[in-house]
Every structure is written in structure tokens, then in C-alpha cells.
Design a protein around this motif. Structure first.
Motif, PDB file in Angstrom:
ATOM      1  N   TYR A  75     -31.220  41.050 -59.192  1.00 48.93           N
ATOM      2  CA  TYR A  75     -31.741  41.076 -57.808  1.00 48.93           C
ATOM      3  C   TYR A  75     -32.799  39.991 -57.697  1.00 48.93           C
ATOM      4  CZ  TYR A  75     -35.735  43.577 -59.824  1.00 48.93           C
ATOM      5  OH  TYR A  75     -36.823  43.928 -60.571  1.00 48.93           O
ATOM      6  N   GLN A  76     -33.048  39.595 -56.468  1.00 45.30           N
ATOM      7  CA  GLN A  76     -33.975  38.482 -56.256  1.00 45.30           C
ATOM      8  C   GLN A  76     -35.318  39.021 -55.799  1.00 45.30           C
ATOM      9  OE1 GLN A  76     -32.507  35.249 -53.964  1.00 45.30           O
ATOM     10  NE2 GLN A  76     -31.623  34.454 -55.870  1.00 45.30           N
ATOM     11  N   LEU A  77     -36.380  38.501 -56.361  1.00 46.11           N
ATOM     12  CA  LEU A  77     -37.733  38.956 -56.000  1.00 46.11           C
ATOM     13  C   LEU A  77     -38.530  37.714 -55.612  1.00 46.11           C
ATOM     14  CD1 LEU A  77     -39.792  41.381 -56.087  1.00 46.11           C
ATOM     15  CD2 LEU A  77     -40.479  40.488 -58.295  1.00 46.11           C
ATOM     16  N   ASN A  78     -39.219  37.795 -54.471  1.00 42.51           N
ATOM     17  CA  ASN A  78     -40.028  36.653 -54.021  1.00 42.51           C
ATOM     18  C   ASN A  78     -41.453  36.814 -54.530  1.00 42.51           C
ATOM     19  OD1 ASN A  78     -38.178  35.181 -52.496  1.00 42.51           O
ATOM     20  ND2 ASN A  78     -38.247  36.768 -50.922  1.00 42.51           N
ATOM     21  N   LEU A  79     -41.829  35.985 -55.521  1.00 38.56           N
ATOM     22  CA  LEU A  79     -43.236  36.015 -55.972  1.00 38.56           C
ATOM     23  C   LEU A  79     -43.970  34.967 -55.135  1.00 38.56           C
ATOM     24  CD1 LEU A  79     -44.558  37.493 -58.475  1.00 38.56           C
ATOM     25  CD2 LEU A  79     -44.689  35.245 -59.484  1.00 38.56           C
ATOM     26  N   LEU A 105     -39.158  31.948 -56.426  1.00 39.12           N
ATOM     27  CA  LEU A 105     -38.013  32.826 -56.156  1.00 39.12           C
ATOM     28  C   LEU A 105     -37.428  33.233 -57.508  1.00 39.12           C
ATOM     29  CD1 LEU A 105     -36.179  34.045 -54.021  1.00 39.12           C
ATOM     30  CD2 LEU A 105     -34.764  32.014 -54.140  1.00 39.12           C
ATOM     31  N   LEU A 106     -37.651  34.495 -57.886  1.00 42.93           N
ATOM     32  CA  LEU A 106     -37.217  34.944 -59.215  1.00 42.93           C
ATOM     33  C   LEU A 106     -35.898  35.676 -59.081  1.00 42.93           C
ATOM     34  CD1 LEU A 106     -40.566  36.528 -60.450  1.00 42.93           C
ATOM     35  CD2 LEU A 106     -39.682  34.277 -60.985  1.00 42.93           C
ATOM     36  N   THR A 107     -34.999  35.424 -59.995  1.00 44.69           N
ATOM     37  CA  THR A 107     -33.768  36.243 -60.090  1.00 44.69           C
ATOM     38  C   THR A 107     -33.953  37.111 -61.318  1.00 44.69           C
ATOM     39  OG1 THR A 107     -32.726  34.224 -59.367  1.00 44.69           O
ATOM     40  CG2 THR A 107     -31.271  36.034 -59.945  1.00 44.69           C
ATOM     41  N   LEU A 108     -34.097  38.437 -61.063  1.00 40.47           N
ATOM     42  CA  LEU A 108     -34.502  39.339 -62.145  1.00 40.47           C
ATOM     43  C   LEU A 108     -33.344  40.233 -62.515  1.00 40.47           C
ATOM     44  CD1 LEU A 108     -37.918  40.440 -60.648  1.00 40.47           C
ATOM     45  CD2 LEU A 108     -37.636  39.210 -62.772  1.00 40.47           C
ATOM     46  N   ASP A 109     -33.248  40.503 -63.828  1.00 39.52           N
ATOM     47  CA  ASP A 109     -32.321  41.538 -64.307  1.00 39.52           C
ATOM     48  C   ASP A 109     -33.214  42.632 -64.876  1.00 39.52           C
ATOM     49  OD1 ASP A 109     -30.577  43.117 -65.565  1.00 39.52           O
ATOM     50  OD2 ASP A 109     -30.176  41.762 -67.229  1.00 39.52           O
ATOM     51  N   GLY A 110     -33.505  43.655 -64.021  1.00 39.38           N
ATOM     52  CA  GLY A 110     -34.497  44.646 -64.454  1.00 39.38           C
ATOM     53  C   GLY A 110     -35.845  43.963 -64.401  1.00 39.38           C
ATOM     54  N   GLU A 111     -36.541  43.793 -65.515  1.00 38.78           N
ATOM     55  CA  GLU A 111     -37.830  43.102 -65.479  1.00 38.78           C
ATOM     56  C   GLU A 111     -37.741  41.737 -66.147  1.00 38.78           C
ATOM     57  OE1 GLU A 111     -41.574  44.177 -65.995  1.00 38.78           O
ATOM     58  OE2 GLU A 111     -41.517  46.141 -65.054  1.00 38.78           O
ATOM     59  N   VAL A 112     -36.533  41.368 -66.573  1.00 37.66           N
ATOM     60  CA  VAL A 112     -36.424  40.099 -67.304  1.00 37.66           C
ATOM     61  C   VAL A 112     -35.955  39.033 -66.317  1.00 37.66           C
ATOM     62  CG1 VAL A 112     -35.165  38.896 -69.077  1.00 37.66           C
ATOM     63  CG2 VAL A 112     -35.901  41.264 -69.457  1.00 37.66           C
ATOM     64  N   VAL A 113     -36.580  37.878 -66.387  1.00 37.01           N
ATOM     65  CA  VAL A 113     -36.262  36.799 -65.437  1.00 37.01           C
ATOM     66  C   VAL A 113     -35.013  36.080 -65.931  1.00 37.01           C
ATOM     67  CG1 VAL A 113     -37.059  34.612 -64.531  1.00 37.01           C
ATOM     68  CG2 VAL A 113     -38.662  36.504 -64.798  1.00 37.01           C
ATOM     69  N   VAL A 114     -34.039  35.962 -65.042  1.00 38.97           N
ATOM     70  CA  VAL A 114     -32.824  35.231 -65.402  1.00 38.97           C
ATOM     71  C   VAL A 114     -32.931  33.803 -64.893  1.00 38.97           C
ATOM     72  CG1 VAL A 114     -30.349  35.086 -64.977  1.00 38.97           C
ATOM     73  CG2 VAL A 114     -31.419  37.306 -65.377  1.00 38.97           C
TER      74      VAL A 114
END
Lengths: 153, 334, 164, 375
Positions: free
Chosen positions: D17-21, D35-44
Motif C-alpha cells: 500500500y502507498q503511504l504519503n510521508l 511517497l512510500l510503497t510499504l509492505d506492512g512496515e517495510v519500504v518496498v
């Protein structure tokens, strides 16, 4: 003493060194807890500005003419990067030098860079020590510093 | 020795009736004590934080900012309780209520002094810990319902954190139960008063583990990953405003007070103290512990989430188990 | 003044550049006045060949920028090194207004953003660029700000005489 | 660290999922949007989106004479305003061939180094605050406040100094500034012990910074990383030493570097650089030559046609001004090389595989100022 980083005594050493660093950290904050506070409570106490402080521009009153020396040459208006200065001057009689009558500065756009003060051939404008440049409406910011000098306008 | 056995109270009490009335009076006292306590603690925290950071803390409202928290409460009451449209209305509305309820219940079995105790519930120890784990459900509800990625991450983190730190917490208090073989907090305090030697000297390791675990349980200091400002904006209560936000605040500080009170009951001899009456000693120790918790908060950075888990599962729980094992053997031998 | 190491390195550079980019003019410029030691003027192309040589000699690509000379663009690549003797190289290439030069991002990954910025401000489309899109201006902008005919400049003759 | 390579793209696309930091976030040091693409808490995947504070400095440069562009450099990297101002004056002086008196060079070095200390305080303490330690940040502000007062004494402003002029500086330093700096240096030296033990030795801080966001020398070379971020990876490159300019050749100072290249190394490099800057200031104050502070320069300079590139060491790396002049009073093109621009782009290479909390740490340890990136 095996130096294998994952040995058991390395594990214990980590915990002890770690614990000591935590306690030292606490001691430092406690020391700072007891030192005097350094902040100035601004609305209650106000700092005096240093000699060179660049507040908003104002005209200097010279004693020989009881007023400023501005000859409305417009040099400051030309060097101002944000083009915020408007100068008007007139000649009493044809022969003698022009005298500045109106000197408008729009303080909402002035970036207080000081180029106008440096370039003025007559050294008649300088920085005031006022830092509270807040006005209620956009039109209040356009100030005629000549008028303010004579206090009439 | 309960408050009702005192001579001059007995006849008044006779009139007021049986245990139900004393319970009611007790709950009324809690309802008054807890918000006042939280108001005082919030002010102390801001003052401590200020002076550590070389600034005076709140000074505007009242002499030296004493009424600051009062005005904050009024401000929060006045603020509009915004409910974002895409939230799960029921859970969003329910979460702050459920987070506060267990916080109040925790005060019942606490032995403030031999005379002053709401109800010396014979399973006081279990009562507090079971109710405190209800708080976690409400954090999860709040985080999930506010439909905000940061809140969701915060909520999921808080569940894992509380589960991970519940176990060392209980394992750390088991030796105390073994030593006094009772769950009644009043009797635990009584045992320490008679023997004159506080349990912290018997169980130093258990005390440290208990302190660390309660700091993590109440999401404080280096373990405040749930609402880590610099990462998750403000975790599960990002979307809460007005009174709901202050309820979360109330619950957090009340849990902190209960944790500190439990530490004094188990390890620092509860109300036992040489000269002053019991309650004064109890509150003095509790507030000193609260000062230490605040002091720690403004000193250390935050632990990363996986280190938090490793610390609980790989370090705290083994040490707590070993400690419990040794205590059992020693008690068997003596 | 140039140290011995710098002279040796410059000679090496000139020779390797000359045989890899024959049609380019390589002239040594006065560092004190210009700020760079070697001025390489490319004619038809060879930007990637120069970039490959530079990478092999462990130079870093400091900036990629363009200058709008009304009838043509001048792409400027600046290389400097910190491993051996300190030398800075300025590579320029004159391209037509609608030319599409090759991107050096395959050799220097850092150039991805530098070239995106040049595209964003000048409209020069780089071929084989991983994701050529605007970097600073809003994505839906249809203008290229740093062109000389954009906005009020000397060349749009709307400029008031206050300036010069 | 979760090994990203083991997850194939198919599963990644579902669980990600994408998270906007940002752009409005407590730890983005300005208006930066990650713009982070996260898998759980790990950044992909991480994609910095910039441009929120773009004011078009380079377009402004083409509409103003050289003097009118003087206030702009301090507004590009507002934390090292003095250094950028110094750099721009140097660029125009090199273009016009103006000779700067030695006293002005010394004053420029002193004010630049003071500005570097103030900027490193922000860089290091903001990094510590990103990890959650709020107290050191305010102590950093306290020390930085002294520097701002000192610089206000001579330049008149606290952040956007337009102190340099072509050919020297605007006015001379006062006795008050001279004694103030001496007093400030002694007080700062006594405070290093506090910072060292509260942050550098703290076990939580070390655990959060060791082996996080490692930049290898190859990555640094490929992405053009410079400054303390590069020196943290073991490369001894500092423009003040490699390409000495102004009065720097006359001072003895070392370039601190670390080998590991992780967040802690970068933090330690910046703290060590504080001491080096203090050495420089002390040597400069000891041998301050008398003489004028500004050369005889025409009111409006008109440089000859041609171009020149001047580089200087800002607090974030090797910044530079590439000026193309067409013989008139208005520069034809000014290109500013912003070190944060390249330093920031290396994030896309080193961040995948880290946790969300590490992203805040790595971003803080690279210490970028956003207006310098957007220009």
C-alpha cells in the motif's frame, strides 16, 4: 576473552555498557533540569536589538536641514530587487537641487536586503530597530517614510 | 482492617448501609480523584519537560501556569468533536469510552493506606491486569475506525506491543505473589510493613523488569511507538479532536498512575513509612516514580518496532522466567 | 597553479577523450578564471562515450544543465573527481531546439533526476531515460520556464528600462 | 532486514500500500513529500516528490542585475545563508576578476564557519528528534541562538544575511562580535561532553542508527553525493581542502570521515566537523589582518562575456554557481548546483528494505534543506 561478537560475555558487556549509557543520559538531563532557563518570555520581556539590526527602512533626520537629504535620484528604486520603492521629488526653483517629498516603500514585499541603504549616494536612509512589521491590511504596509519623518502626513 | 470498622465511622456507616454504599462512595472518590490527578500530572510533565529543555514550561495561566491544564480541559471541551466522514461511526464513537473505563476500575483495589482502600478485592492483582488489557482493544478500535493509514499502523503496533509486554509484566510480579501467597494488594502491602523490608531488596531484577514493562504497557518513554510523533504523526488518536482526544489523554495518564501505584505496592512497601501516615507515603512514592517516568521520556530516543519486540521476547521474558524459577527454588528451600 | 599530478592526469584525459570522441575540440582552460581545467566541446554526439570514460576514471557527474541560446540549446555536463588529483571537466554540446539527446542515466544513475530537471525547465526530451517526467513544476504544466521566450525577459522586450 | 528479493512482484502488488510521508509531516524538514510503497512496515519503494517550495531563483537571476541577485542565495539554503552568499560573491568576483582584500576573506571564512556550526546543529539535532529525542533539539537551538545573535551583530539579520558584497563584505566586524565569538567557542567546547554522552553513546540511539541506510562509496560516486553524507561513507572529499578557495589554505584543519556509511557515521562526521569549524574560527580570529573590508568596485559590475563555475563547501555538500554572462549587467544564465538535490536522490537506492521508522532516520541523517532542492 573470545572476541566473537555474539559470544555470551559480549552479550553481557553490551547490556552493561548500554545500561551505563542510559544512566549517564539521565544524569545529564538532571543536570540540565537544575540549570537556569535561557528563554526570554517575549510578550513580557523584549530584547533590545543590536546596532546593525536591519529593521524596516527609515529616513535619517540631519541637523543642518532639520530633515532628510534625499534628492529623489531614484537610484534606490532601481536597485531594489523587489521594486518596492517609489520616490517623488520636486525643485523649489529651477536652479537648485531636487528635494525628495514622497518616499513610498511597500513593506509587505520588502525583503530587508539592504541594497537601497548601501547604494544611496546621500546616505539618508537607514535601518530602524523595529522588528514588529505587522499590519492589519495590505494597504497599511505602504508607508511614506518621509511623511513619517516629518510626522505630518 | 477496613474503613468501616473504625468507631466513629461505624454509626455513620450504619446509616449509610452495607458494602454497596461504601463501593459507591469509593467510586465517587475515584471520579473526583482521577481527573484532578491527571490535570496535576499533565502540568508536572510540561514543567519537567520545560525545565529539562531550559525553558520554563507553561507560565501564562494562573501563577506559574498552575491552571494551565484546567484551561486546556475547558478548551478541549469547547472544541468541536469532528467525526471524519469515512470513519466507522460506532467503533470511532465507542473507542474513547472503552479506553477510559478500565482506567477508573484500576483504582479500586489500590491500598492507599491501611484505613483508606476502596475495596480490598481478594483478586485485586488479577482485576487490574485484566482490565488494563481491555484498553488495548479500544486503541485497536480507535485506530481501525479512524480510517487513516497512520492510525492503523499505530493501532496494530499497540496491540503487538501490549501483548508482548503483558507477559514479562505478569512474570515479574509472580515472585511477589509467591512470597506473600495472596492476590489481595492490601495484604501484600501489609506483609511488607510487618517484615519492615521492602520487596525491592528481595526482587531487584523483578522490579526493573516490572518498571520497564509498565512503561511499555502505558506507551510511554522510549516505547511510545504507538503515537510516535515523528513517524506516525500521532498514531491512533490522529483523527480524534475535542473531548474524545482528552479522554485518550485521561486514560494514558491514569494508566501511568496505576502502574506507578502498583510498583509502590509491590516493591516499595505501599503505605509503609516511618513517621508520616500511610497515604502520604504512598502518594510520595507514586509521584516520585511518575517523575522518573517523565524524566526518562525527555531523555531517550524511541526504540524501533522490531527492537521493541526482540527486547520483550528475547530479553525480558527469559530473565523474568529465570528470576521466577530461582525465587520458587529459594522459597522451597527456606 | 597545476600540480604535477594534475598535469599528468590532464594529458591522460586529453588523449583518451581525443581517441574516443575524435570530432570534439578539447581545450585546456585557465582554472583560476574559469573554474574548470578542461573544456570539451562536442559536435555531433558522444555524450555517453565521454560519460563512460569519466565513470571508468571515477569522476562524479556534478551537474547536467542547459543554456538557451535562442536558436539552439547548449547542454553542459560537469565532471569532477575526488579520488585522484582534483580535476574538473566541462563538456558542452550544441543541440538544435527540438533535438533529443541520449540520456547518460544508464551510466550515472544520479543523472536521472538531473536530466528530469533539464526537461522540466527546458523541454529537452532525453532518449532512453527511465521515467522522463516533470520533477519540480506541477505535472500538468504546459510551459518550460527557463526558456528565454517565457515570461518577462530582455528577449521578450516587455522588460522595463529599470534594469540595464 | 526483510529481504525484498525473495518476494516476487506478484505477491508484492497485492500486499503493498502507498503511504504519503509529507508534504505536511512532522519530520520532513520542510515541505518534502516522500511517497512510500510499504509492505506492512517495510519500504518496498520510495519516491521523493519535490517542487513544493520552488520560487524560480534561476529565472529570477535572468531578470536582475548581479547586485539584485545578492539576497537570493541566502534564501536557497536558508540554513547556510552566509556560505551561499559567500559562494555567489566569489563566483561574480572570479567572473569580473575582482581582488578581495585579505581581511574580507578572513571575515567571510569566520562567518561561513559560524554558519556551518549553526547548520550542523540543526542537522544533527533534527536527526535526533526524528528518532524521538526531543530534548537535544532544544539544546541545539540554545547553542545555535548564540551564533544567530553573533551574526546579527554584524550582518543585521538572523537567517537571510545579505552580508557579502562583490569585493568583500558590507561592514567590518565589531569588538563586541570578536569577544562574543571567543566566549561562544569556550561555552560550546564545554557542551560537547553533554551531546557526546547523551546522544552518541546512548545505546538506544546507537541501536537505531547503526547499519541503517548504508551508502556505499559506489552509490555515492554514481549518484554524485557530496558533503558530510559522503564523508560518512569514508571518502575524504571536502571542497575547502580539495579545491582551496578564499582564505582556507591558510588554516590547518582536518576532514573527519567514517568508514561505515550508516546514519551513525554521518551523525559523528557532523559532530566532528563542529570541532574543526571551531579550530578554523579560532585561527582566523588570531591572525585577523588589518585593512579595508571591501575592494574598490564599480556600483554596478559588468562582467566580460564568458562563463565560469565556482564550487564551495556548503553545510550539505559541494554547492556551486555556474554563471554564463553575455557582457551586460544581467546574467545570461545562473545554474546553482544544490548538493541536497543529489544527496536526496540516493534515498531511492538505499531505502528499500528498511522499516518506516528507519526512513525517518535516514532522511534525517542525510540532512537536506528543501528550498535548496526546489530552488
Amino acid at each position: 576473552m573470545n572476541t566473537n561478537p555474539y559470544g555470551f560475555n559480549q552479550y553481557i558487556k553490551d547490556i552493561l555498557v548500554g545500561g551505563k549509557s542510559l544512566v549517564v543520559g539521565l544524569w545529564i538531563t538532571f543536570k540540565r533540569l537544575c540549570t537556569r532557563i535561557v528563554t526570554v518570555q517575549y510578550p513580557r520581556q523584549k530584547l533590545t536589538m543590536t546596532a546593525n539590526f536591519r529593521g524596516h527602512i527609515e529616513a535619517i533626520r540631519f541637523d543642518d536641514t532639520k530633515s532628510h537629504h534625499c534628492v529623489a535620484c531614484g537610484l534606490c528604486a532601481r536597485t531594489c530587487p523587489s521594486h518596492v520603492i517609489k520616490v517623488q521629488g520636486e525643485k523649489a526653483r529651477a536652479g537648485d537641487k531636487k528635494v525628495g517629498t514622497r518616499y513610498y516603500i511597500d513593506f509587505s514585499k520588502c525583503s530587508l536586503c539592504g541594497l537601497c541603504v548601501d547604494v544611496c549616494p546621500e546616505q539618508t536612509i537607514t535601518f530602524s530597530k523595529e522588528y514588529e512589521l505587522v499590519y492589519y491590511s495590505r494597504w497599511d504596509t505602504v508607508i511614506d517614510i518621509m511623511g513619517r519623518l516629518e510626522g505630518s502626513r | 482492617m477496613n474503613i468501616t470498622q473504625l468507631p466513629y465511622i461505624k454509626d455513620v456507616y450504619g446509616f449509610l448501609g452495607s458494602d454497596v454504599m461504601s463501593g459507591l462512595v469509593g467510586l465517587l472518590i475515584i471520579a473526583a480523584l482521577v481527573p484532578l490527578n491527571v490535570a496535576f500530572l499533565v502540568l508536572v510533565e510540561r514543567k519537567v519537560a520545560g525545565h529539562i529543555q531550559l525553558r520554563p514550561g507553561p507560565m501564562e495561566v494562573g501563577p506559574h501556569g498552575i491552571l494551565q491544564t484546567l484551561i486546556d480541559a475547558v478548551k478541549l471541551l469547547g472544541k468541536e468533536m469532528v467525526t471524519p466522514s469515512s470513519t466507522d461511526k460506532l467503533l470511532y464513537w465507542l473507542s474513547p469510552i472503552i479506553v477510559v473505563a478500565p482506567a477508573f476500575v484500576g483504582f479500586i483495589p489500590l491500598p492507599f493506606s491501611p484505613l483508606v482502600q476502596i475495596k480490598d478485592v481478594n483478586v485485586g492483582f488479577l482485576l487490574i491486569f485484566s482490565f488494563s488489557s481491555i484498553g488495548v482493544i479500544s486503541i485497536l478500535m480507535g485506530g481501525w475506525a479512524s480510517n487513516n493509514k497512520y492510525s492503523l499502523i499505530g493501532a496494530v503496533r499497540s496491540v503487538a506491543q501490549n501483548v508482548a509486554y503483558e507477559i514479562p509484566l505478569l512474570l515479574a510480579t509472580m515472585p511477589i505473589i509467591l512470597m506473600t501467597n495472596t492476590f489481595k494488594l492490601g495484604e501484600i502491602a501489609q506483609a511488607q510493613a510487618q517484615s519492615g523490608l521492602w520487596f525491592i531488596f528481595y526482587q531487584p531484577i523483578a522490579a526493573i523488569i516490572f518498571f520497564i514493562a509498565t512503561t511499555a504497557e502505558t506507551n510511554r518513554a522510549p516505547f511510545d511507538l504507538v503515537e510516535g510523533e515523528s513517524e506516525l504523526v500521532s498514531g491512533f488518536h490522529t483523527e480524534y479532536t475535542g473531548m474524545r482526544f482528552s479522554l485518550f489523554f485521561l486514560a494514558e495518564y491514569t494508566n501511568m498512575v496505576i502502574a506507578a501505584a502498583l510498583f509502590t505496592t509491590f516493591f516499595l512497601g505501599g503505605w509503609h513509612g516511618p513517621v508520616l501516615p500511610g497515604a502520604v507515603w504512598f502518594f510520595a512514592k507514586t509521584y516520585f516514580l511518575l517523575f522518573v517516568v517523565m524524566w526518562i521520556r525527555w531523555t531517550y530516543p524511541r526504540i524501533r518496532f522490531d527492537q521493541l519486540m526482540n527486547f520483550a521476547w528475547k530479553i525480558l521474558i527469559p530473565i523474568a522466567l529465570v528470576n521466577l524459577f530461582i525465587t520458587a527454588i529459594v522459597l522451597k528451600v527456606l | 597553479m597545476l600540480t604535477a599530478g594534475q598535469k599528468k592526469l590532464l594529458v591522460e584525459l586529453k588523449s583518451s577523450l581525443a581517441e574516443s570522441v575524435p570530432e570534439g575540440q578539447i581545450s585546456e582552460s585557465d582554472y583560476a578564471a574559469k573554474g574548470y581545467h578542461l573544456d570539451v566541446r562536442l559536435q555531433k554526439g558522444g555524450v555517453r562515450r565521454v560519460a563512460q570514460i569519466m565513470l571508468d576514471r571515477r569522476f562524479i557527474l556534478e551537474t547536467v544543465t542547459a543554456v538557451d541560446f535562442i536558436d539552439s540549446f547548449e547542454l553542459v555536463y560537469l565532471y569532477s573527481t575526488y579520488y585522484q588529483q582534483q580535476v574538473r571537466l566541462l563538456v558542452r554540446i550544441r543541440i538544435a531546439k527540438d533535438a533529443q539527446p541520449y540520456s547518460v542515466s544508464a551510466i550515472y544513475p544520479g543523472a536521472i533526476w538531473l536530466e528530469r530537471e533539464v526537461y522540466d525547465f527546458f523541454g529537452i526530451r532525453f532518449q532512453e531515460h527511465p521515467d522522463l517526467k516533470r520533477i519540480i513544476n506541477p505535472d500538468e504544466a504546459d510551459y518550460f520556464p527557463l526558456l528565454k521566450n517565457f515570461g518577462k525577459t530582455k528577449f521578450t522586450d516587455q522588460i522595463d528600462d529599470i534594469l540595464c | 532486514m526483510l529481504n525484498i528479493k525473495t518476494i516476487d512482484d506478484a505477491t508484492i502488488s497485492q500486499r503493498v500500500y502507498q503511504l504519503n510521508l509529507g508534504p505536511q509531516h512532522p519530520s520532513t524538514h520542510g515541505v518534502m513529500h516522500l511517497l512510500l510503497t510499504l509492505d506492512g512496515e517495510v519500504v518496498v519503494k520510495i519516491e521523493p516528490i519535490i517542487g513544493y517550495s520552488h520560487r524560480g531563483h534561476e529565472k529570477m537571476a535572468e531578470n536582475r542585475i548581479y547586485e539584485q541577485f545578492l539576497p537570493n542565495p541566502a534564501r536557497m539554503d536558508y540554513l547556510s545563508g552566509m556560505i551561499f552568499n559567500h559562494g555567489y560573491c566569489m563566483a561574480v568576483e572570479k567572473l569580473c576578476g575582482i581582488e578581495v582584500p585579505r581581511r574580507a576573506e578572513y571575515i567571510r571564512v569566520i562567518t561561513s564557519e559560524l554558519n556551518r556550526i549553526a547548520s550542523h546543529f540543526i542537522g544533527t539535532m533534527d536527526y535526533a528528534m526524528g528518532l524521538g529525542a526531543i530534548t537535544p533539539f532544544l539544546w541545539g537551538w540554545d547553542d545555535r541562538e548564540n551564533i544567530l545573535d553573533l551574526l546579527e551583530m554584524i550582518s543585521g539579520s538572523r537567517l537571510t544575511y545579505s552580508y557579502g558584497r562583490f569585493g568583500g563584505v558590507r561592514n567590518d566586524i565589531t569588538k563586541e562580535f570578536y569577544d562574543g565569538t571567543r566566549k561562544f567557542i569556550d561555552r560550546l567546547r564545554s557542551r560537547f561532553w553533554d551531546y557526546e554522552n547523551l546522544i552518541n553513546q546512548n545505546v538506544i540511539f546507537i541501536k537505531r542508527s547503526r547499519d541503517v541506510g548504508v551508502i556505499t562509496t559506489e552509490d555515492a560516486l554514481a549518484f554524485g553525493v557530496t558533503g558530510p553524507t559522503l564523508r560518512g561513507s569514508g571518502v575524504k572529499y571536502d571542497v575547502r581542502k580539495n579545491e582551496p578557495y578564499s582564505a582556507y589554505p591558510e588554516f590547518k584543519f582536518e576532514i573527519p570521515t567514517r568508514k561505515e556509511g550508516d546514519c551513525l557515521a554521518r551523525y559523528q562526521v557532523r559532530m566532528a566537523e563542529l570541532e574543526q569549524s571551531i579550530n578554523i574560527i579560532e585561527q582566523a580570529l588570531d591572525h585577523l589582518p588589518p585593512g579595508p573590508v571591501r575592494a574598490k568596485v564599480p556600483r554596478f559590475v559588468t562582467p566580460p562575456e564568458g562563463d565560469c563555475y565556482v564550487t564551495f563547501e556548503s553545510a550539505r555538500g559541494a554547492a556551486g554557481f555556474y554563471i554564463v554572462s553575455d557582457g551586460t549587467r544581467v546574467p545570461y544564465r545562473i545554474k546553482v548546483r544544490a548538493p541536497s538535490f543529489s544527496n536526496l536522490f540516493v534515498l531511492t537506492k538505499i531505502c528499500p528494505g528498511h522499516f518506516l521508522a528507519d526512513i525517518v532516520a535516514i532522511f534525517g541523517s542525510i540532512d537536506v534543506t528543501v528550498p535548496e532542492i526546489d530552488r
